[in-house]
Write an enzyme that holds these catalytic residues in place. Structure first.
Site, mmCIF file in Angstrom:
data_model
loop_
_atom_site.group_PDB
_atom_site.id
_atom_site.type_symbol
_atom_site.label_atom_id
_atom_site.label_comp_id
_atom_site.label_asym_id
_atom_site.label_seq_id
_atom_site.Cartn_x
_atom_site.Cartn_y
_atom_site.Cartn_z
ATOM 1 N N TYR A 147 0.627 -1.513 -0.332
ATOM 2 C CA TYR A 147 -0.041 0.080 -0.078
ATOM 3 C C TYR A 147 0.971 1.127 -0.215
ATOM 4 C CZ TYR A 147 -3.877 -3.134 1.707
ATOM 5 O OH TYR A 147 -4.189 -4.323 1.739
ATOM 6 N N LYS B 45 5.587 -14.411 2.547
ATOM 7 C CA LYS B 45 5.331 -15.155 1.195
ATOM 8 C C LYS B 45 7.094 -15.809 0.580
ATOM 9 C CE LYS B 45 2.802 -17.513 -1.625
ATOM 10 N NZ LYS B 45 2.764 -18.759 -1.262
ATOM 11 N N ASP C 69 -0.320 -18.603 2.897
ATOM 12 C CA ASP C 69 -1.486 -19.034 2.799
ATOM 13 C C ASP C 69 -1.796 -20.861 3.530
ATOM 14 O OD1 ASP C 69 0.620 -19.962 2.221
ATOM 15 O OD2 ASP C 69 0.472 -20.900 0.246
ATOM 16 N N ASP D 137 -3.928 -6.894 6.660
ATOM 17 C CA ASP D 137 -5.374 -6.237 6.383
ATOM 18 C C ASP D 137 -5.925 -7.233 5.676
ATOM 19 O OD1 ASP D 137 -7.302 -4.676 5.833
ATOM 20 O OD2 ASP D 137 -6.445 -4.266 3.566
ATOM 21 N N ASP E 248 -9.257 -9.428 8.081
ATOM 22 C CA ASP E 248 -10.654 -9.787 8.382
ATOM 23 C C ASP E 248 -11.081 -11.125 8.217
ATOM 24 O OD1 ASP E 248 -10.384 -7.130 7.447
ATOM 25 O OD2 ASP E 248 -12.274 -7.204 5.531
#
Ligand code: ATP
Length: 366
Positions: free
Chosen positions: A135, A180, A213, A237, A241
């Protein structure tokens, strides 16, 4: 009496509703610790943008710097492109105030059904780098080509990692670094390297490296063992959620945006403006109430954050206080009034709600 000056930004949609429901509780919790609260209401957000062309004034960050903390509702309006409002207000403020770390505690509550079946209570914290990563806003468009560059710096990783290790020390002593690094060869290996070097200062804290993952699957299959998740901006982020979904939905998830050691922090429910229920008086205020508790932790008001969390615990045990998102029929005001009552008269002299799984932030070192 010590005094706190708190800026409130209701923003859009359900934002002003949950802030209004929260302020009496915040005030009562602080006053019970001998601290008075002065609030400064700021009308920034979508309506401000339609009126002035900006979501907040140009000197917005300076205005907030004068306060001890900021309680933020939500931003988003169907008639303004999401990215304009988000960059114009919340991401803009995170960057201008250098709110380096985003902290999102996640826990299960007696009386609220979790989306997964688990023997152990769910009780972990997502610690997310808050200013760069995916971001950072670096990239561009050339015709049909869209380039989004992720920026990861040693400085930002290190301060986020240090915060995660400090927090783990106060909790169950376990940090899971989420990356990752198997597929992305530059930024995430830097996360591995910097976190390992910070870990040398915290030999009493356990560190594990987990791919994002695998972490998503583990959160659903075995969330009970998680303690502190250290994440980049994007992964934090998304995972937070998912985590909110596990423990009752968006109405239950609080967050803190802080620069460790310096203030003011900005505290906000994770949810957005929820235009589908705005104005109906049925938004769940718990995420905002718990964000206010984090604000009080961060400003060092002894016991006040736990007072709110204990009152929320007692309230949520009674299904009659549940808003529709939790399967009930209560209104925003019903729920917050019950929290206020439980805070002021803790269960008729009975022992207050257990606090062993409640989460506090490391106190600001201002
Ligand atoms: P925005 O564009 O501002 O992000 P959104 O609706 O896309 O808004 P959210 O506001 O996070 O995203 O809402 C997602 C879903 O969760 C919606 O169905 C909304 O009604 C619900 N929701 C969000 N916050 C609450 C809340 N406090 N209480 C009850 N339901 C909520």
């Amino acid at each position: 009496m010590r005094g706190l000056r708190i800026a409130t930004i209701g923003g859009d949609g359900v934002g002003p509703e949950v802030i209004e429901a929260t302020l009496p509780v915040l005030r009562a919790a602080a006053e019970a610790s001998g601290v008075s609260v002065e609030t400064v209401a700021l009308d920034w957000g979508g309506e401000h943008m339609l009126r002035t062309g900006r979501a907040m004034p140009a000197d917005g960050a300076d205005v907030l710097s004068e306060c001890d903390g900021v309680l933020f509702g939500a931003v988003g309006r169907p008639d303004i492109p999401d990215d304009e409002l988000i960059w114009g207000l919340i991401i803009g403020l995170r960057q201008a105030l250098d709110l380096a770390v985003n902290v999102r505690p996640v826990r299960s509550w007696d009386g609220v059904t979790t989306a997964v079946r688990t023997e152990e209570p769910i009780d972990f914290v997502v610690v997310r780098e808050n200013t760069e990563g995916e971001y950072a806003g670096v990239g561009g468009r050339v015709g049909q080509l869209g380039i989004e560059v992720a920026v990861h710096s040693r400085t930002a990783i290190e301060r986020t990692a240090r915060y995660a290790f400090d927090l783990a020390r106060q909790r169950r002593g376990r940090v899971s670094l989420v990356t990752k690094s198997n597929a992305m060869r530059y930024g995430y290996p830097l996360w591995d390297e910097v976190t390992a070097s910070v870990h040398l200062d915290y030999p009493d804290v356990e560190l594990e490296h987990v791919l994002v993952d695998a972490m998503a699957a583990r959160m659903v299959q075995r969330p009970g063992g998680l303690d502190v998740l250290l994440c980049s901006n994007l992964f934090g982020d998304i995972l937070s959620d998912l985590a909110a979904g596990l423990v009752g939905g968006m109405g239950m998830a609080p967050s803190a945006n802080v620069l460790p050691g310096r203030g003011p922090g900005l505290f906000e429910p994770v949810h957005g403006s929820a235009p589908d229920i705005a104005g109906a008086g049925i938004a769940n205020p718990v995420a905002c109430l718990l964000s206010a508790a984090l604000l009080l932790d961060h400003t060092g008001v002894e016991g006040a954050g736990d007072r709110i969390r204990s009152a929320v615990t007692t309230t949520l045990r009674d299904p009659a206080t549940h808003t529709p998102d939790l399967g009930g029929t209560a209104t925003t005001t019903d729920l917050s009034t019950s929290v206020l009552t439980n805070l002021q008269q803790p269960a008729g002299g009975a022992p207050s709600a257990p606090t062993e799984h409640l989460v506090s932030l490391p106190t600001s070192r201002r």
